[in-house]
Design a protein around this motif. Structure first.
Motif, short mmCIF file in Angstrom:
data_model
loop_
_atom_site.label_atom_id
_atom_site.label_comp_id
_atom_site.label_asym_id
_atom_site.label_seq_id
_atom_site.Cartn_x
_atom_site.Cartn_y
_atom_site.Cartn_z
N ARG B 22 -3.57 4.78 0.40
CA ARG B 22 -3.50 3.52 -0.35
C ARG B 22 -2.67 2.50 0.42
O ARG B 22 -1.82 2.86 1.23
CB ARG B 22 -2.82 3.72 -1.72
N ARG B 25 2.24 -1.72 -1.98
CA ARG B 25 2.89 -3.02 -2.11
C ARG B 25 4.25 -2.87 -2.80
O ARG B 25 4.81 -1.80 -2.84
CB ARG B 25 2.00 -3.96 -2.96
N LEU B 100 2.92 -8.60 -3.63
CA LEU B 100 2.09 -8.26 -2.47
C LEU B 100 2.84 -7.69 -1.28
O LEU B 100 2.25 -7.44 -0.24
CB LEU B 100 1.25 -9.48 -2.07
N TRP B 155 0.36 -2.87 4.53
CA TRP B 155 0.16 -3.84 5.63
C TRP B 155 0.33 -5.24 5.02
O TRP B 155 -0.47 -5.63 4.17
CB TRP B 155 -1.23 -3.65 6.22
N SER B 157 0.00 -9.07 5.45
CA SER B 157 -0.65 -10.04 6.35
C SER B 157 -0.40 -11.47 5.92
O SER B 157 -0.91 -12.41 6.52
CB SER B 157 -2.15 -9.76 6.41
N ILE B 158 0.39 -11.64 4.85
CA ILE B 158 0.69 -12.99 4.37
C ILE B 158 1.98 -13.44 5.06
O ILE B 158 3.04 -13.59 4.45
CB ILE B 158 0.76 -13.02 2.83
N LYS B 186 6.62 5.79 -5.57
CA LYS B 186 6.53 6.32 -6.92
C LYS B 186 5.17 6.96 -7.14
O LYS B 186 5.04 8.03 -7.69
CB LYS B 186 6.70 5.17 -7.94
N GLU B 187 4.13 6.24 -6.69
CA GLU B 187 2.78 6.80 -6.86
C GLU B 187 1.80 6.24 -5.84
O GLU B 187 1.94 5.11 -5.37
CB GLU B 187 2.24 6.51 -8.28
N PHE B 188 0.84 7.10 -5.50
CA PHE B 188 -0.35 6.65 -4.79
C PHE B 188 -1.40 6.44 -5.88
O PHE B 188 -1.83 7.40 -6.53
CB PHE B 188 -0.82 7.72 -3.80
N MET B 189 -1.79 5.21 -6.14
CA MET B 189 -2.72 4.94 -7.23
C MET B 189 -4.06 5.64 -6.99
O MET B 189 -4.47 5.84 -5.85
CB MET B 189 -2.95 3.43 -7.38
N PRO B 192 -7.66 1.62 -5.49
CA PRO B 192 -6.90 0.46 -5.03
C PRO B 192 -6.59 -0.50 -6.19
O PRO B 192 -7.42 -0.68 -7.09
CB PRO B 192 -7.84 -0.21 -4.02
N LEU B 194 -6.50 -3.66 -6.33
CA LEU B 194 -7.42 -4.80 -6.45
C LEU B 194 -8.77 -4.39 -7.06
O LEU B 194 -9.48 -5.22 -7.60
CB LEU B 194 -7.63 -5.48 -5.08
#
Lengths: 219, 219
Positions: B22, B25, B100, B155, B157-158, B186-189, B192, B194
């Motif tokens: 994942r 963020r 983000l 990652w 990118s903003i 805490k967690e890997f959803m 994703p 989004l």
């Protein structure tokens, strides 16, 4: 929640796959067919890649047709002749001896395209290359998945992207990111061919890692 | 010869790692430290990536210093404010609710650079982007290796690449390819974020695969 925990041996297996992955060039692909199911697994791995703003901006043209492959080889030959002249003396000689593509030998070629979004993409405001970079993440997933299936993959970059787009009747807005040759192989070399022939030497990871900033002493 | 053969269960494990990877963020990183050894494994995975002409054109700045992270967050905030305005109505509202980046939360940040070669690179004659693409292959290796170590990676990118280069005192010729946030989570959803909030829908692989050329019917 999806807190799947991987074990040390899982991590080691992933490292093994990375270690044994090679770029496959000419004189190494076998005629043996690659099944649709195997190609599907490789494409599915691509679709599991991260993409900026979940844009999934990838498209794939799977090529098995010989006439199409012949046209791509023509583009390679034109570019390869130009490329060879970039190198001098011994390196030019070495270059000429390398067979840098397996387009016709490999039973399957896959052209990978970046298709820009028509809408704004989250995360692609400042760094415009993020769309293409997402496509490259997908390609690396394909490469590793191929290796785990004991299938070779070679990335041919000595091509004119505009010629390849024309051959494949690509929409004008798409960008060719990679042209991949896929098939079973005679061997996965122990070390990369270019390392073996001393074209370039392997960099130790410590020489390319800095701490906190470039001005601070290396790791 | 290095014809290591991977098994079906090896291939399935690789697929699992890809499936569970994942983008991490904000509001998800734990304070727990990431050991030097773990960071070294992630960097080693980068060095196992393919690179055009075996050029290995990557450099890494590993950041743990808070003052440096604060400067990078400032660059994020400037760019994020601009980015938010690209979206309208409902999407702008959703955008504003997303966190983000996890720059300060993540114990380790890694800035990944492309360092162009001063000599001609085999395979980078026609497609100039190949050097950067090699760096992205390395990043995808880092991402998968992190996941297999149960470590999250995001990652960001903003960011304005030039601002980040200045903060990290990068040589002017280098190009920032990625800014990564790394840490336990805490967690890997399950899916994703989004996808979950319907920002974008998942594309079925069949809708992005063509046979032999774009003019022929889809798979």
């Amino acid at each position: 929640m999806n807190n799947k925990t991987f074990t040390v041996s899982d991590q080691q297996l992933l490292e093994e796959i990375m270690l044994h992955r090679r770029d496959i060039r000419g004189n190494n692909f076998l005629k043996k067919q690659v099944s649709e199911e195997t190609i599907h697994k490789i494409l599915l791995a691509a679709s599991l890649a991260p993409s900026v703003g979940f844009s999934q901006p990838w498209e794939f043209v799977v090529i098995r047709d010989n006439a199409t492959k012949n046209l791509v080889v023509n583009s390679f030959e034109i570019e390869n002749e130009k490329a060879e002249k970039m190198f001098c003396d011994e390196k030019q000689k070495k270059y000429a001896e390398l067979k840098l593509e397996g387009i016709k030998e490999a039973p399957v070629n896959i052209a990978v395209f970046y298709k820009p979004s028509t809408r704004p993409v989250l995360g692609q405001n400042t760094m415009k290359e993020m769309g293409e970079y997402s496509v490259v993440c997908a390609i690396q997933n394909m490469w590793l998945m191929s290796r785990s299936l004991n299938v070779g993959l070679g990335w041919v970059s000595i091509l004119n992207p505009e010629s390849v787009k024309k051959i494949l009747k690509s929409p004008p807005g798409n960008k060719l990111v990679a042209y991949l040759c896929i098939g079973y192989v005679k061997e996965f070399m122990n070390i990369p061919e270019l390392e073996k022939i001393n074209w370039e030497t392997r960099k130790s990871i410590n020489t390319v890692v800095y701490q906190d900033s470039y001005s601070v002493d290396r790791q």
